[in-house]
Scaffold this active site. Structure first.
Site, short mmCIF file in Angstrom:
data_model
loop_
_atom_site.label_atom_id
_atom_site.label_comp_id
_atom_site.label_asym_id
_atom_site.label_seq_id
_atom_site.Cartn_x
_atom_site.Cartn_y
_atom_site.Cartn_z
NE ARG A 14 -1.13 2.67 2.76
CZ ARG A 14 -0.64 3.83 3.14
NH1 ARG A 14 -0.63 4.87 2.31
NH2 ARG A 14 -0.11 3.99 4.34
CG ASP A 15 3.41 4.13 3.09
OD1 ASP A 15 3.79 4.89 2.20
OD2 ASP A 15 3.55 4.38 4.30
CG HIS A 59 4.22 4.31 9.15
ND1 HIS A 59 3.40 3.47 8.43
CD2 HIS A 59 4.88 5.04 8.23
CE1 HIS A 59 3.56 3.70 7.13
NE2 HIS A 59 4.45 4.66 6.98
CG HIS A 100 8.32 7.60 5.63
ND1 HIS A 100 7.81 8.06 4.46
CD2 HIS A 100 7.41 6.71 6.11
CE1 HIS A 100 6.63 7.49 4.22
NE2 HIS A 100 6.36 6.67 5.22
CB CYS A 152 8.05 11.87 0.84
SG CYS A 152 7.27 13.41 1.28
CG ASN A 161 7.06 3.34 4.05
OD1 ASN A 161 6.38 3.77 4.96
ND2 ASN A 161 6.68 3.39 2.79
ZN ZN Z 1 4.93 5.30 5.14
#
Ligand code: ZN
Length: 320
Positions: free
Chosen positions: A23-24, A215, A217, A248, A257
């Site tokens: 997902r991310d 979470h 990065h 990002c 991440n």
């Molecule tokens: Zn993330």
């Protein structure tokens, strides 16, 4: 192999790692993977021991084309036994689609800063929270768990510092909706160890009924330092993406991440159990790299575990 001695007796014995790569990791990538390729990647990660996935997002396919196959992907993997699949939902329509698809939990997400929330979902924080109440009512009795995710929990690319109280207020709202797990997202890599301590202590004091998930990065290179800080505070839930997938849009060229295999490597070396095999994660990362058609930022996948030995005859001179 001897188990390394833990760094500190206060570190957790066991850590839950949620894989967010599908997902991310994929949502901002220019390459859109076929559903079959995503399934192959999920299966490789399951084979490595991953048991929790943030799999996809039930957002508008026009807004995020890389995740347009959300329902097909859930259908293709939901029968793999013993795995928890969650998906992000932005509104009641998304919740309805996630419910039909058969996810185990839905993740409601909002930013801790107004300008990031406006940019991300075109709503005020208050409007997002009000929408969560509607989603929660919609899901009542469905058996699907609610989770919360708070973006820009450690800083905002538009506003700078984010007050800890803003994070606490949203976490309180999630707790009141019955969410047990709330993830603090370091959306643009602004977390530092002191901020981790401040935010975790604040949540423990003001919203003790939730279990925080961290979470991070690696945008500025201290993602794993922040994990170590979280571990020293006893936090036992982390999210990461295979290969360090993801980026990002507000920090061009920056890492995404923290990489799952780098995280597993650190936890292994601290003697903390995860149930995930590092060598198999490295294999899954190589698959991810092949599918994306580029080298991924993860480091352990390039260097190998620290005791991976090399043929001395092939070693180039190493000086300095
Ligand atoms: Zn993330």
């Amino acid at each position: 192999m001897a188990t390394p001695a833990p760094l500190d007796a206060s570190l957790p014995d066991r850590v839950h790692v949620t894989e967010v790569g599908p997902r991310d990791g994929l949502q901002n990538e220019p390459v859109v993977l076929a559903t079959a390729d995503k399934v192959a990647l999920v299966r490789a990660l399951v084979a490595a021991g991953v048991r929790e996935f943030e799999l996809t997002s039930f957002v508008s396919p026009r807004a995020v084309p890389a995740l347009a196959d959300a329902a097909e992907l859930v259908a293709a993997v939901r029968d793999i036994p013993g795995i928890h699949f969650s998906a992000l939902v932005p509104n009641p329509r998304g919740a309805e689609r996630a419910l039909e698809a058969g996810v185990d939990s839905v993740v409601l997400f909002v930013s801790a800063s107004e300008s990031h929330n406006a940019k991300n979902v075109n709503a005020t924080v208050e409007a997002s929270l009000a929408g969560f109440d509607r989603i929660a009512r919609h899901l009542e009795g469905s058996g699907i768990a609610l989770r919360g995710a708070i973006a820009t929990s450690f800083g905002c690319p538009f506003e700078g510092e984010v007050p800890v109280e803003s994070v606490g207020r949203i976490a309180r709202h999630f707790a009141d909706l019955g969410a047990r797990y709330v993830s603090l997202g370091d959306t643009t890599g602004m977390a530092t160890p002191p901020l981790v301590t401040e935010r975790i202590r604040h949540l423990r004091e003001t919203v003790p009924e939730i279990t925080p998930t961290l979470h991070f990065h690696n945008t500025r290179g201290i993602g794993l330092a922040n994990v170590l800080q979280g571990l020293s505070l006893g936090v036992d839930r982390y999210e990461s993406a295979i290969g360090g997938l993801g980026g990002c849009p507000f920090a061009p060229g920056a890492s995404g991440n923290i990489a799952s295999e780098d995280l597993i490597y650190l936890l292994d070396e601290l003697g903390i159990a995860t149930g995930i095999a590092l060598e198999d994660m490295i294999a899954a990362s190589r698959l991810a790299s092949r599918l994306m058609g580029r080298e991924l930022p993860a480091q352990v996948s390039k260097a190998g575990p620290r005791l991976a030995t090399h043929d001395a005859a092939c070693t180039l001179a190493a000086r300095g």
